[in-house]
Motif scaffolding. Structure first.
Motif, short mmCIF file in Angstrom:
data_model
loop_
_atom_site.label_atom_id
_atom_site.label_comp_id
_atom_site.label_asym_id
_atom_site.label_seq_id
_atom_site.Cartn_x
_atom_site.Cartn_y
_atom_site.Cartn_z
N GLU A 1 0.84 -1.21 0.00
CA GLU A 1 0.00 0.00 0.00
C GLU A 1 0.87 1.26 0.00
O GLU A 1 0.58 2.23 -0.70
CB GLU A 1 -0.92 0.02 1.24
N HIS A 2 1.93 1.24 0.81
CA HIS A 2 2.84 2.38 0.88
C HIS A 2 3.48 2.62 -0.49
O HIS A 2 3.59 3.76 -0.95
CB HIS A 2 3.91 2.13 1.95
N ALA A 3 3.92 1.55 -1.12
CA ALA A 3 4.56 1.69 -2.44
C ALA A 3 3.59 2.23 -3.48
O ALA A 3 3.94 3.09 -4.29
CB ALA A 3 5.12 0.34 -2.88
N ILE A 4 2.35 1.76 -3.46
CA ILE A 4 1.35 2.22 -4.43
C ILE A 4 1.01 3.69 -4.18
O ILE A 4 0.90 4.49 -5.12
CB ILE A 4 0.08 1.34 -4.39
N ILE A 5 0.86 4.05 -2.90
CA ILE A 5 0.57 5.45 -2.58
C ILE A 5 1.69 6.36 -3.08
O ILE A 5 1.44 7.40 -3.69
CB ILE A 5 0.35 5.63 -1.06
N MET A 6 2.94 5.97 -2.82
CA MET A 6 4.06 6.78 -3.28
C MET A 6 4.15 6.80 -4.80
O MET A 6 4.50 7.82 -5.39
CB MET A 6 5.38 6.28 -2.67
N LEU A 7 3.82 5.68 -5.43
CA LEU A 7 3.87 5.61 -6.89
C LEU A 7 2.84 6.55 -7.51
O LEU A 7 3.09 7.16 -8.55
CB LEU A 7 3.63 4.17 -7.35
N VAL A 8 1.69 6.70 -6.88
CA VAL A 8 0.66 7.59 -7.40
C VAL A 8 0.89 9.03 -6.92
O VAL A 8 0.72 9.98 -7.69
CB VAL A 8 -0.74 7.09 -6.97
N ALA A 9 1.30 9.19 -5.67
CA ALA A 9 1.42 10.53 -5.08
C ALA A 9 2.58 11.33 -5.68
O ALA A 9 2.44 12.53 -5.91
CB ALA A 9 1.59 10.42 -3.57
N THR A 10 3.71 10.67 -5.94
CA THR A 10 4.88 11.40 -6.44
C THR A 10 4.61 12.09 -7.77
O THR A 10 4.82 13.29 -7.89
CB THR A 10 6.10 10.47 -6.52
N PRO A 11 4.14 11.38 -8.81
CA PRO A 11 3.88 12.10 -10.05
C PRO A 11 2.75 13.12 -9.92
O PRO A 11 2.77 14.17 -10.57
CB PRO A 11 3.51 11.02 -11.07
N THR A 12 1.77 12.84 -9.05
CA THR A 12 0.68 13.79 -8.85
C THR A 12 1.21 15.08 -8.24
O THR A 12 0.87 16.19 -8.70
CB THR A 12 -0.40 13.18 -7.94
N ILE A 13 2.05 14.97 -7.22
CA ILE A 13 2.64 16.15 -6.59
C ILE A 13 3.50 16.92 -7.59
O ILE A 13 3.42 18.14 -7.68
CB ILE A 13 3.47 15.75 -5.35
N LEU A 14 4.31 16.19 -8.36
CA LEU A 14 5.17 16.86 -9.34
C LEU A 14 4.34 17.55 -10.42
O LEU A 14 4.69 18.65 -10.88
CB LEU A 14 6.14 15.86 -9.95
N PHE A 15 3.24 16.94 -10.82
CA PHE A 15 2.36 17.55 -11.83
C PHE A 15 1.74 18.83 -11.28
O PHE A 15 1.71 19.87 -11.95
CB PHE A 15 1.28 16.55 -12.25
N ILE A 16 1.25 18.76 -10.04
CA ILE A 16 0.66 19.95 -9.42
C ILE A 16 1.71 21.05 -9.27
O ILE A 16 1.45 22.22 -9.56
CB ILE A 16 0.04 19.59 -8.05
N LEU A 17 2.91 20.68 -8.85
CA LEU A 17 3.97 21.68 -8.69
C LEU A 17 4.36 22.30 -10.03
O LEU A 17 4.69 23.48 -10.09
CB LEU A 17 5.19 21.06 -8.02
N SER A 18 4.35 21.50 -11.09
CA SER A 18 4.70 22.06 -12.40
C SER A 18 3.66 23.09 -12.84
O SER A 18 3.99 24.06 -13.52
CB SER A 18 4.84 20.96 -13.43
N TRP A 19 2.41 22.91 -12.45
CA TRP A 19 1.38 23.90 -12.79
C TRP A 19 1.45 25.11 -11.89
O TRP A 19 1.08 26.22 -12.30
CB TRP A 19 -0.01 23.27 -12.72
N LEU A 20 1.93 24.94 -10.66
CA LEU A 20 2.04 26.08 -9.76
C LEU A 20 3.22 26.97 -10.11
O LEU A 20 3.21 28.16 -9.83
CB LEU A 20 2.21 25.59 -8.31
#
Length: 144
Positions: A71-90
């Protein structure tokens, strides 16, 4: 009229608070990435330093590696690109300076290089840029 300068990195024009904010986010993302590798690094450390007995090495490996749950690995796998995508838009900071489109001659004049060599380097597959001790470009060698 403003003096036109070639700017590669506009970071110095960002507000101080925004620079600090992005630095903190960068450090946190690096810390998270290193945290993901922590179990593997602990195993390698114990093996290299011979901290674990030979028959215990497999137990050490399974004990440390299992610390990262699926679960931790899946959360990090989804959260990391999501955070980076949001940061790229900010990170849509528009610097207060005016952007110019430069021509080859202007680049050649600014960097004090031959305009013909600069034009050749656009289509080259391999470019070697020679510079002196102060960082000034001395020569551009192109290989096609």
């Amino acid at each position: 009229m403003k003096k036109r300068t070639l700017i590669i990195n506009k970071r110095n024009e960002m507000p101080f608070a925004k620079k600090i904010g992005w630095d903190i986010v960068t450090v946190l993302l690096w810390a998270g990435w290193i945290y993901l590798w922590k179990p593997l690094l602990i195993v390698f450390y114990k093996i290299v330093t011979l901290d674990a007995e030979v028959d215990e090495i497999s137990n050490v490996i399974f004990d440390e590696i299992s610390a990262v749950t699926v679960e931790h690995a899946i959360i990090m796998l989804v959260a990391t690109p999501t955070i980076l995508f949001i940061l790229s838009w900010l990170n849509r900071h528009v610097a207060p300076s005016v952007h110019f489109i430069y021509k080859f001659d202007e680049y050649a004049k600014y960097f004090q290089v031959d305009s013909a060599k600069l034009r050749e380097s656009v289509d080259a597959q391999l470019i070697t840029i020679n510079h002196d001790n102060s960082g000034r470009i001395v020569d551009i060698e192109t290989k096609i």
